[in-house]
Structures are given as C-alpha cells and as structure tokens.
Design a protein around this motif. Structure first.
Motif, PDB file in Angstrom:
ATOM      1  N   GLU A 141       1.777   6.750  -6.868  1.00  0.00           N
ATOM      2  CA  GLU A 141       0.779   7.751  -7.235  1.00  0.00           C
ATOM      3  C   GLU A 141       1.322   9.162  -7.065  1.00  0.00           C
ATOM      4  O   GLU A 141       1.109  10.032  -7.923  1.00  0.00           O
ATOM      5  CB  GLU A 141      -0.478   7.565  -6.375  1.00  0.00           C
ATOM      6  CG  GLU A 141      -1.296   6.363  -6.763  1.00  0.00           C
ATOM      7  CD  GLU A 141      -2.541   6.216  -5.911  1.00  0.00           C
ATOM      8  OE1 GLU A 141      -3.460   5.510  -6.332  1.00  0.00           O
ATOM      9  OE2 GLU A 141      -2.572   6.817  -4.820  1.00  0.00           O
TER      10      GLU A 141
ATOM     11  N   SER B  77       0.953   4.192  -2.925  1.00  0.00           N
ATOM     12  CA  SER B  77       0.801   5.624  -2.647  1.00  0.00           C
ATOM     13  C   SER B  77       2.001   6.412  -3.158  1.00  0.00           C
ATOM     14  O   SER B  77       1.867   7.503  -3.707  1.00  0.00           O
ATOM     15  CB  SER B  77       0.619   5.850  -1.142  1.00  0.00           C
ATOM     16  OG  SER B  77      -0.530   5.195  -0.667  1.00  0.00           O
TER      17      SER B  77
ATOM     18  N   SER C 254      -7.305  13.454  -3.989  1.00  0.00           N
ATOM     19  CA  SER C 254      -6.532  12.222  -4.086  1.00  0.00           C
ATOM     20  C   SER C 254      -7.151  11.113  -3.243  1.00  0.00           C
ATOM     21  O   SER C 254      -8.111  11.339  -2.491  1.00  0.00           O
ATOM     22  CB  SER C 254      -5.093  12.461  -3.625  1.00  0.00           C
ATOM     23  OG  SER C 254      -5.047  12.603  -2.208  1.00  0.00           O
ATOM     24  N   ARG C 255      -6.568   9.933  -3.337  1.00  0.00           N
ATOM     25  CA  ARG C 255      -6.970   8.852  -2.445  1.00  0.00           C
ATOM     26  C   ARG C 255      -6.541   9.191  -1.021  1.00  0.00           C
ATOM     27  O   ARG C 255      -5.577   9.933  -0.803  1.00  0.00           O
ATOM     28  CB  ARG C 255      -6.312   7.544  -2.880  1.00  0.00           C
ATOM     29  CG  ARG C 255      -6.819   7.014  -4.204  1.00  0.00           C
ATOM     30  CD  ARG C 255      -6.143   5.699  -4.543  1.00  0.00           C
ATOM     31  NE  ARG C 255      -6.409   4.701  -3.523  1.00  0.00           N
ATOM     32  CZ  ARG C 255      -5.838   3.500  -3.519  1.00  0.00           C
ATOM     33  NH1 ARG C 255      -4.966   3.168  -4.450  1.00  0.00           N
ATOM     34  NH2 ARG C 255      -6.126   2.625  -2.559  1.00  0.00           N
TER      35      ARG C 255
ATOM     36  N   GLN D 162       0.831  -1.199   0.000  1.00  0.00           N
ATOM     37  CA  GLN D 162       0.000   0.000   0.000  1.00  0.00           C
ATOM     38  C   GLN D 162       0.869   1.254   0.000  1.00  0.00           C
ATOM     39  O   GLN D 162       0.567   2.239  -0.686  1.00  0.00           O
ATOM     40  CB  GLN D 162      -0.911  -0.006   1.231  1.00  0.00           C
ATOM     41  CG  GLN D 162      -1.916   1.150   1.266  1.00  0.00           C
ATOM     42  CD  GLN D 162      -2.966   1.012   0.194  1.00  0.00           C
ATOM     43  OE1 GLN D 162      -3.292  -0.090  -0.241  1.00  0.00           O
ATOM     44  NE2 GLN D 162      -3.494   2.131  -0.258  1.00  0.00           N
TER      45      GLN D 162
ATOM     46  N   ASP E 183     -12.987   9.354  -1.346  1.00  0.00           N
ATOM     47  CA  ASP E 183     -13.021   8.045  -0.676  1.00  0.00           C
ATOM     48  C   ASP E 183     -12.642   8.211   0.790  1.00  0.00           C
ATOM     49  O   ASP E 183     -11.822   9.062   1.139  1.00  0.00           O
ATOM     50  CB  ASP E 183     -12.044   7.075  -1.347  1.00  0.00           C
ATOM     51  CG  ASP E 183     -12.456   6.724  -2.763  1.00  0.00           C
ATOM     52  OD1 ASP E 183     -13.665   6.692  -3.034  1.00  0.00           O
ATOM     53  OD2 ASP E 183     -11.557   6.514  -3.596  1.00  0.00           O
TER      54      ASP E 183
ATOM     55  N   TYR F   6      -5.557  14.279   2.467  1.00  0.00           N
ATOM     56  CA  TYR F   6      -5.844  14.199   1.035  1.00  0.00           C
ATOM     57  C   TYR F   6      -5.118  15.340   0.331  1.00  0.00           C
ATOM     58  O   TYR F   6      -5.072  16.467   0.842  1.00  0.00           O
ATOM     59  CB  TYR F   6      -7.343  14.339   0.748  1.00  0.00           C
ATOM     60  CG  TYR F   6      -8.243  13.288   1.361  1.00  0.00           C
ATOM     61  CD1 TYR F   6      -8.715  12.222   0.605  1.00  0.00           C
ATOM     62  CD2 TYR F   6      -8.662  13.390   2.689  1.00  0.00           C
ATOM     63  CE1 TYR F   6      -9.568  11.271   1.156  1.00  0.00           C
ATOM     64  CE2 TYR F   6      -9.502  12.435   3.249  1.00  0.00           C
ATOM     65  CZ  TYR F   6      -9.950  11.385   2.480  1.00  0.00           C
ATOM     66  OH  TYR F   6     -10.795  10.447   3.031  1.00  0.00           O
TER      67      TYR F   6
ATOM     68  N   GLN G  97     -17.638   6.417   0.880  1.00  0.00           N
ATOM     69  CA  GLN G  97     -17.455   7.478  -0.113  1.00  0.00           C
ATOM     70  C   GLN G  97     -18.301   8.704   0.210  1.00  0.00           C
ATOM     71  O   GLN G  97     -19.447   8.599   0.633  1.00  0.00           O
ATOM     72  CB  GLN G  97     -17.796   6.958  -1.515  1.00  0.00           C
ATOM     73  CG  GLN G  97     -17.261   7.825  -2.639  1.00  0.00           C
ATOM     74  CD  GLN G  97     -17.380   7.145  -3.978  1.00  0.00           C
ATOM     75  OE1 GLN G  97     -18.485   6.854  -4.449  1.00  0.00           O
ATOM     76  NE2 GLN G  97     -16.241   6.859  -4.626  1.00  0.00           N
TER      77      GLN G  97
END
Length: 482
Positions: free
Chosen positions: A185, A182, A215-216, A178, A431, A460, A409
């Motif tokens: 990204e 990230s 962003s995520r 994970q 999210d 975020y 969400q």
C-alpha cells in the motif's frame, strides 16, 4: 505320583502368563513308566504359588471388567479425537478471521471443553489402574492397560503442544502477510505520488486544500508498560522545520487518569526496538491530552484547570498557568475518554488547546497558545458539543473532529477553519484496531496521526486535497463569534 491320587486344579507358569490345568492334564503331559502291575509312575514338580479356583475366578472377573472399561475408554478416545479435530478446524478458521480483522488480537488457546474432558478421563483411568495394582496382582493385562493409558496421555499432551506451535506459526505468517500488504500500500501511494508530484507535501507545508483521506491503521506496538495501561498518548515532536526526530510515549496509570511516567526515543527504530530510551517520572499530569512541541511537553496539571509545561531536556516544570474559563475534573471530556478536559495539539501554525467552558455550554473551544508564556493569543468557539465527540486534532490551523460509528470505525465529520472562521461538514472514515482512541496527535513533519488506541501505538498517513480543490462543503452556521 499316581494320576488317580489328585484331581485338583493347579497353576503352571509359562512364558505367556499363567495357564490353569487339572492334575490329570498335568500328568498326561509328563514322561513316566509302567511297573509290572501296569501302574504308571512319573515325577511332577508343582510351583509353590498355587491359587485356589475362587481366586482365579475373581482375577478373571477383574480382568474382564478392566478389558470392558478399556474398550469404553478407547471408544471415548476415538470420539474425542474426532471432536478435537472439528474444534481444531473451527479454531484455525476463527484465528484466521480475527487476524484478518485485528492483527493485534491474541490467538485462541487450545482449551476446548472436549479436550479438557478427555484429559480428565485419562487421568481417571490412570487412577483406576493404580488402585487395581494396589489391590493385588493382575498379570500382564493390567500392565498392558497401564502402558496404553500412559501412551494415550502422552499423545494428548503432544497434540496440545503441537497445536500451540501451529497457532504461533500461523500468527507469524499472518503478521508477515499483513506487513507485506502495508508495504504494498505504501509503495502504491508513493507511485501515485510520483505521478502527481504536486501532491507531495514537504515537512511543515500547508500548500493543500484540506484533509482528503486517512490511510489504514499501522500498528507499531503495545505501549511499554503493558496491555493494562489502556489510556495514554504518544507522538513525535511536531515543531515545524525541526531536525529533531524525538518520539515520546506517555501511558497513564491503569485508572486512566494519572500521568506519572513517559519515555523519549531519539529515532523511530529505537522506539520499535525499545532501546536507547530515556524514562522520566512526571508525577502531576491529568488525562491523555498531552502533546510535545519544540522539545517541551504540555499537559493538564492534575486536579486543576491549569496548563503545565515541562522542559524535556531537564524534565523540569518550567511554567504553569490557568486556562481562563476552562472546565476540569472530567466536566466536559470526550465520549468514552474520561479526564481529557484539556486536549493539547500542535501543527504547522503553532500550539493549541481544545477544551470546553460553562459559558460555551460544553461546546468545543479552540485557543491558540503562546508556547513561551502560555498566554491565550486567540480563541474560537465551535457548534460541537465536546462530550459528543470521540476526539479532535489540528492540522494547518484546521480543527478536525471525530465521532464513533462503531467499535472498529470512526468518522472525521467536522472541520473548523481558524483562518476563515468557517465550519464544514465532511465524512472521512478512519478504521481503528480497538474500540477507543484515547490520544490523537498530528505531526506536521510527516503529516501523520499518532493515535494511542487502547494501549497500542498506532499511526495513520494523511492525504490532502490539492490546493485548487479546497474544502467546498457549504459552511455550517456558526452559533456565535468568540
């Protein structure tokens, strides 16, 4: 001894247990001599621990019963082993799925019903063996059975321990993956930004056309007070052009209302490593609407509609003033976030407070505050009913409101421009790791959202439209002017 004298059964001990022969068989197996009359003479030494045939039959029956039960236990062990293997595969698949959706979720523990039942069965077998030993001797068979049951119990324990280690290793691997995702990204976004240098915003800049995407979520850590402290707020001092890197974390008590402690960190690394912090006691805050601006914390004074200002250098209350018309005591809080009547925000344009009044019929009101005096400088009323929103924040004088679409969400669906007084409808998805966003704070220094999500600290990255592509959504009709 004359072989005709006795035909009773006797016991002879050997290296392999106890053998049971008749007297005639015993005599045939020892050397002897014949006298002149043809009689055989021999010497036989019989052991003292001679048992009767009845006792022998009982012992043989008990041994047969033990063997039968042992075979049943072995059959159950095989069956449970297959069940455990199936459950183990299901648990691993479940953990993988949960981890891909929620890296903060704990791994499923290895406590399946079949596992527990097998453990109880083995404990019962151990008790049975102990009871049989207490009743009398049963020879090597009983000792072998006891040893095998003990070995089975040990194997079961090792299986459980090994399984827990497997889960921990799997969790670490998923965390690493994970983190790499990230990182990739971020590198991709930086690469795209380098190709379009006009999109890079310096700290405190509003040279853009409004929010474009979010962003995520990036999960930093659980708040320092623990998982039970689900409500709270956190962020970074958002004063524009500030050289400060002050980070703050303010969990509420477990009742989700009372604000009594907070921590300050002078760097992001100190925050992550939980070191070099200053922990302060407050004692009179209400709700999770806190924000920090220019080294001062602003919040709702407990049980009132007052604004409170605390100097973070001295942890002293320096100002307290009522907010005209503001409702309080959970009158018009956000959906799913109680006690957040006054929601403070800061951005490139200054210090703000978001609230509702009886006059606005619960609709969201935006006021810009003077940070020094806490006077209301200007007020705008929106068309959005505050209890229908899940939260809101300010960025470059623009109000952005959120609503929940599901437990995972949110949607930024509404914007209000305080410069033009116009409303806009948009759809930007956000999210979330857990269900409720209790605190949302925007920082103008790094253009990030700092979100307190059911006890976890999450942030975020925000992306904005180029200046030539300003929000073009037709403005919504304003109900009335401020």
């Amino acid at each position: 001894m004359d072989k005709r004298q006795n035909e009773k059964s006797h016991q002879v001990e050997s290296g392999h247990g106890y053998l049971y022969w008749s007297m005639e068989e015993l005599v045939r197996r020892v050397p002897g001599s014949l006298d002149k009359d043809g009689l055989c003479y021999c010497v036989v030494y019989l052991p003292n621990n001679v048992i009767t045939l009845k006792q022998l039959e009982q012992l043989q029956s008990t041994a047969q019963e033990l063997l039968s039960k042992y075979e049943q236990e072995l059959s159950r062990v095989s069956e449970y082993a297959r069940t455990i293997e199936d459950n183990d595969n299901q648990i691993l698949e479940m953990n993988g799925a949960l981890k891909s959706r929620n890296p903060t979720a704990p791994a499923v523990s290895y406590e399946s019903p079949a596992f527990n039942l097998l453990r109880l069965e083995l404990e019962g077998a151990q008790e049975l063996v102990a009871q049989l030993k207490a009743k009398g001797r049963a020879g090597d068979i009983l000792y072998q059975l006891q040893s095998q049951v003990a070995n089975a119990s040990l194997t079961l324990k090792l299986l459980a321990d090994s399984d827990q280690r497997s889960f921990r290793a799997l969790r670490q691997e998923v965390d690493v993956l994970q983190s790499r995702i990230s990182e990739c990204e971020r590198e991709k976004e930086q690469e795209e930004a380098s190709r379009n240098p006009d999109q890079i915003l310096p700290p405190g800049s509003c040279a853009h056309g409004g929010l474009q995407k979010v962003s995520r979520p990036i999960v930093v850590q659980l708040n320092w007070r623990g998982f039970s402290y689900k409500a709270g707020a956190w962020g970074r001092d958002s004063a524009p052009n500030s050289s400060s890197s002050l980070y703050w974390v303010a969990p509420l008590r477990t009742d989700g209302r009372y604000f009594d402690y907070y921590r300050l960190h002078k760097s992001y690394d100190d925050l992550v490593l939980l070191k070099n912090y200053e922990q302060r006691k407050m004692g009179f805050g209400d709700g999770s609407g806190n924000t920090v601006y220019k080294n001062s914390m602003y919040f709702n004074y407990y049980g009132t509609g007052d604004i409170a200002k605390v100097d973070l250098s001295s942890n002293s209350l320096v100002l307290r003033r009522p907010l005209p018309g503001a409702t309080y005591n959970n009158r018009f809080s956000y959906a799913g976030v109680p006690w957040k009547d006054l929601d403070f925000a800061s951005d490139e344009k200054g210090l703000w407070v978001l609230y509702a009044t009886e006059e606005s019929k619960g609709n969201l009101v935006v006021s810009r505050l003077n940070p020094s005096t806490l006077d209301v400088e200007e007020t705008w009323r929106t068309s959005q009913y505050k209890p229908a929103l899940s939260g809101a924040f300010m960025a470059c004088g623009m109000l952005y409101a959120l609503r929940s679409l599901s437990t995972r969400q949110e949607e930024i669906f509404y914007a209000f421009d305080t410069t033009t007084g116009k409303e806009h409808h948009l759809s930007i998805l956000l999210d979330k790791m857990l269900e409720t966003l209790q605190g949302i704070n925007y920082c103008s220094l790094d253009h990030k959202l700092y979100v307190y999500n059911d006890g976890y600290l999450v942030n975020y990255d925000l992306s904005f439209l180029p200046l030539k592509h300003k929000l073009s959504t037709p403005p919504a009709k304003r109900p009335y002017e401020a």
